[in-house]
Design an enzyme around this catalytic site. Structure first.
Site, PDB file in Angstrom:
ATOM      1  N   CYS A 209       0.821  -1.212   0.000  1.00 24.20           N
ATOM      2  CA  CYS A 209       0.000   0.000   0.000  1.00 24.20           C
ATOM      3  C   CYS A 209       0.856   1.262   0.000  1.00 24.20           C
ATOM      4  CB  CYS A 209      -0.945  -0.011   1.193  1.00 24.20           C
ATOM      5  SG  CYS A 209      -0.133  -0.188   2.789  1.00 24.20           S
TER       6      CYS A 209
ATOM      7  N   HIS B  64      -2.175   0.988   7.144  1.00 29.36           N
ATOM      8  CA  HIS B  64      -2.540   1.172   5.738  1.00 29.36           C
ATOM      9  C   HIS B  64      -2.221   2.589   5.298  1.00 29.36           C
ATOM     10  CE1 HIS B  64      -4.621   0.414   2.000  1.00 29.36           C
ATOM     11  NE2 HIS B  64      -5.396   1.458   2.198  1.00 29.36           N
TER      12      HIS B  64
END
Length: 708
Positions: A443, A585
């Site tokens: 990510c 994330h």
């Protein structure tokens, strides 16, 4: 006669054991109750060596000891030459066994039945046929051997021959089928090998190794490439007539041959939910698998666990059934994000591949001591202003498909991290939007390319450049990292000191993370990415790690400014990119471009000729504290005034009327890369063709009025 001269012969490997041994020293087989014990002619003493052995010349004049068993007969000991000539060759490993052995001494394979005229050494091309002589002891054993067909049942999983009273397989614990006779009829003569009670311990040990299954369906090449534990996925056992068993086995074989790598990963993830293995789910997610995928009838049949798996079940259903709360939170988040997402990179796969090739071509390595990779193009991705020209319902659909609503809510509402200043978000038109990003372990790299080129790092081009830069410039980055970690530990009162070997071990771990696709990255990797982009990176992130229950676990340490301090300032751009960090994330934070018309704020259009849009990124948090600048050296560290002066040197900074220190991110649609512009236009065309239902009904009413 001394006790050392009396032995008993093992009926499996023919090894002569001492009378005190209750098991065979060679193969560990149990000593039979009616054991015939013979005398060893070579152990009677040193003075007897070399003379012929006389059976009657035992100590005390006694004959060879025979255990009291009315059914036992003395073994006939033939000469060595006859025994050697009558050896039989194993059909599995070609080992030459003694005639009395009913199993191979090496691999324990059952001895095949041969015709009286067949030579036991006929497997060799140059051997001469030798008449097969039957050992009288073998005749006796075969004559008194019980009917194994009625005394054993064969396991359908591992083909182990179990006793009739066993309710489940002693090797693999598979339940005994209800119809034992039907399975016995379906077994071929080759597969019906007899495994005695004495061999169970050895088979249990062998089944725990890589050769746990004696016979398994052939594996295709595409299945062999998947490196994971597929032994947890059991094949279904069939019960029925011989014809039904053959049809069922062929069906299972066809299902297995059709399985691809993604299918095996999905089945392994299903088993992982049942057994609580989160790594299996992560492996399936990393491969790009669909979290909402349902189990088919063939897959349920292959798994063969009706109590756990049902047709139509997903990973979420399994997590609910087995109460995996931690997995359920992750899976539900993933399903909600993948429900309906459509970013520009998904709409135009051809243009996306061209952009990836363009990025790879624009990566170069700097010559000299600091041989770091860098990008030659300055590209900044922004949402097109044409979105505001769409109807409100279509605009809402666009934002639902391109944005990550959960990340946006966490960074805006749960904790004021972005868009906390009304002056920046409204009057200066610098509102930040969190783009949806896949959660496959890459990510950070994906968000960096999304903030610049609007695509993912699917081919790991950026990861490779990160890995090569870290290794080629390891000394430069290692010095910065070590100084920063030492200062951080002292500033938080930890006061720990590491030996150089420990620093080296930690640094080796950071290097290994860069080379593993899907591995989570750390602050050092963001610092290296700032050098590859040749521009600053600002991370707006949560301050604390939290569990899915909301419990605080520790500091994140990601929020702050990462400057390309190892480059010369003249070699870098001052326009930064923004990233958002939530629980494990990263997301790209982008603004919406200004069209250059009207009054859209103080930073709307400073250069109408080039259509330059300026986004003001705050360098302070909601409490007006300066963001940390990461990886400063001992000379650069100091108070906030020194850090602010450093930020002004590397960024185009200014102070708003409200007193907020901001950095200016400049972007231009005309000067953007043409491939990116074309990709965004094709993505917008999908929404331009959508007519809301309300406007469509109004238009039809207007046409009806005109007709009247």
């Amino acid at each position: 006669m001394s006790e050392r001269g009396i032995k008993w012969a093992c009926e499996y490997c023919t090894y002569e054991n001492w009378p005190s041994a209750i098991k065979c020293t060679m193969c560990r087989a149990q000593r039979p109750s009616g054991t015939i014990i013979t005398e060893d002619p070579f152990k009677s003493g040193s003075s007897d060596v070399g003379r012929d052995w006389d059976p009657s010349s035992t100590e005390g004049g006694s004959s060879p000891l025979i255990c009291p068993d009315s059914s036992a007969r003395p073994r006939v000991k033939s000469s060595y030459s006859v025994e050697n000539a009558n050896k039989w060759s194993c059909h599995m490993c070609t080992y030459l066994n003694w005639p009395r052995a009913i199993r191979c001494t090496q691999c324990l394979s059952q001895r095949r039945t041969r015709s009286p005229t067949e030579s036991p050494q006929s497997s060799g091309s140059g051997s001469r046929p030798v008449a097969f002589s039957v050992d009288p002891c073998e005749e006796y054993n075969d004559r008194n051997k019980p009917n194994t067909r009625t005394q054993h049942w064969t396991c359908s999983i591992c083909t182990y021959e179990n006793w009739a009273k066993a309710k489940k397989c002693v090797v693999c614990d598979h339940p005994r089928p209800n119809n034992i006779e039907a399975i016995a009829l379906a077994e071929t003569e080759e597969a019906s090998s007899i495994i005695n009670e004495q061999d169970r311990a050895r088979w249990r040990g062998s089944c725990s190794s890589s050769h746990s299954q004696r016979r398994s369906p052939p594996t295709t090449k595409r299945d062999s490439d998947v490196k994971m534990d597929f032994q947890r996925i059991e094949l279904a056992g069939a019960v029925g007539s011989k014809e039904e068993l053959e049809v069922d086995f062929k069906k299972l074989k066809q299902i297995k041959n059709r399985m691809k790598k993604t299918d095996w990963l999905f089945l392994n993830a299903c088993v992982g939910v049942v057994e609580g293995d989160l790594a299996a789910i992560e492996a399936y997610k990393s491969s790009g698998g669909d979290i909402a995928r349902q189990l088919s009838a063939d897959e349920v049949r292959l798994l063969n666990r009706p109590s756990a798996f049902d047709v139509g079940y997903t990973l979420v259903h399994l997590a609910i059934r087995f109460q995996r709360q931690d997995m359920l939170a992750i899976l539900l988040t993933e399903v909600s994000q993948q429900a309906a997402k459509c970013i520009p990179a998904m709409v135009c796969p051809e243009l996306t591949e061209q952009i990836r090739r363009e990025i790879a071509a624009s990566l170069h390595q700097r010559k000299g001591d600091f041989a770091c990779y860098f990008l030659t193009d300055l590209v900044t991705f922004t949402l097109p202003a044409d979105i505001e020209d769409l109807p409100p319902t279509v605009q809402e659909k666009v934002f639902d498909e391109v944005l990550d609503r959960d990340v946006q809510k966490e960074l805006e509402e749960e904790s004021p991290i972005i868009n906390w200043s009304l002056e920046l978000a409204t009057r200066l038109d610098s509102r930040l939007y969190a783009l949806w990003n896949r959660t496959a372990g890459d990510c950070l790299l994906d968000s960096v390319l999304q903030a610049t080129w609007g695509i993912y790092d699917k081919d790991s081009v950026l990861r490779k450049a990160l890995h090569d830069s870290l290794h080629d410039c390891s000394h430069w980055f290692y010095t910065r990292w070590k100084d920063w970690e030492s200062w951080y530990s002292q500033s938080f009162g930890l006061h720990f000191s590491l030996r150089e070997e420990q620093w080296q071990e930690d640094w080796a771990f950071i290097l290994s993370l860069a080379s593993q696709p899907g591995a989570s990255l750390e602050q050092t990797h963001i610092f290296v990415l700032a050098h590859i982009l040749r521009r600053p990176i600002i991370v707006y992130g949560v301050k604390y790690y939290k569990s899915f229950r909301g419990e605080t676990l520790g500091y994140t340490r990601f929020q702050g400014v990462y400057l390309p301090l190892l480059w010369e300032q003249s070699f870098c751009w001052k326009s930064p990119i923004a990233l958002g960090y939530t629980r494990g994330h990263f997301s790209a934070l982008v603004a919406m471009e200004n069209d250059g018309y009207g009054t859209r704020g103080a930073g709307a259009n400073l250069n109408t000729d080039d259509d330059v849009t300026i986004t003001f990124l705050p360098l302070v948090d909601s409490e007006r504290k300066l963001l940390h600048v990461h990886f400063l050296s001992a000379q650069e560290l100091g108070n906030e005034e020194q850090q602010e002066r450093l930020l002004r040197e590397w960024l185009d900074c200014c102070v708003t009327e409200g007193g907020v220190l901001v950095a200016m991110q400049k972007s231009s649609r005309r000067r953007s890369h043409p491939l990116v512009t074309h990709m965004v236009e094709k993505w917008l065309d999908r929404y331009r063709q959508i007519r809301p239902c309300t406007s469509l009904s109004d238009g039809e009413e207007d046409e009806d009025d005109e007709d009247e």
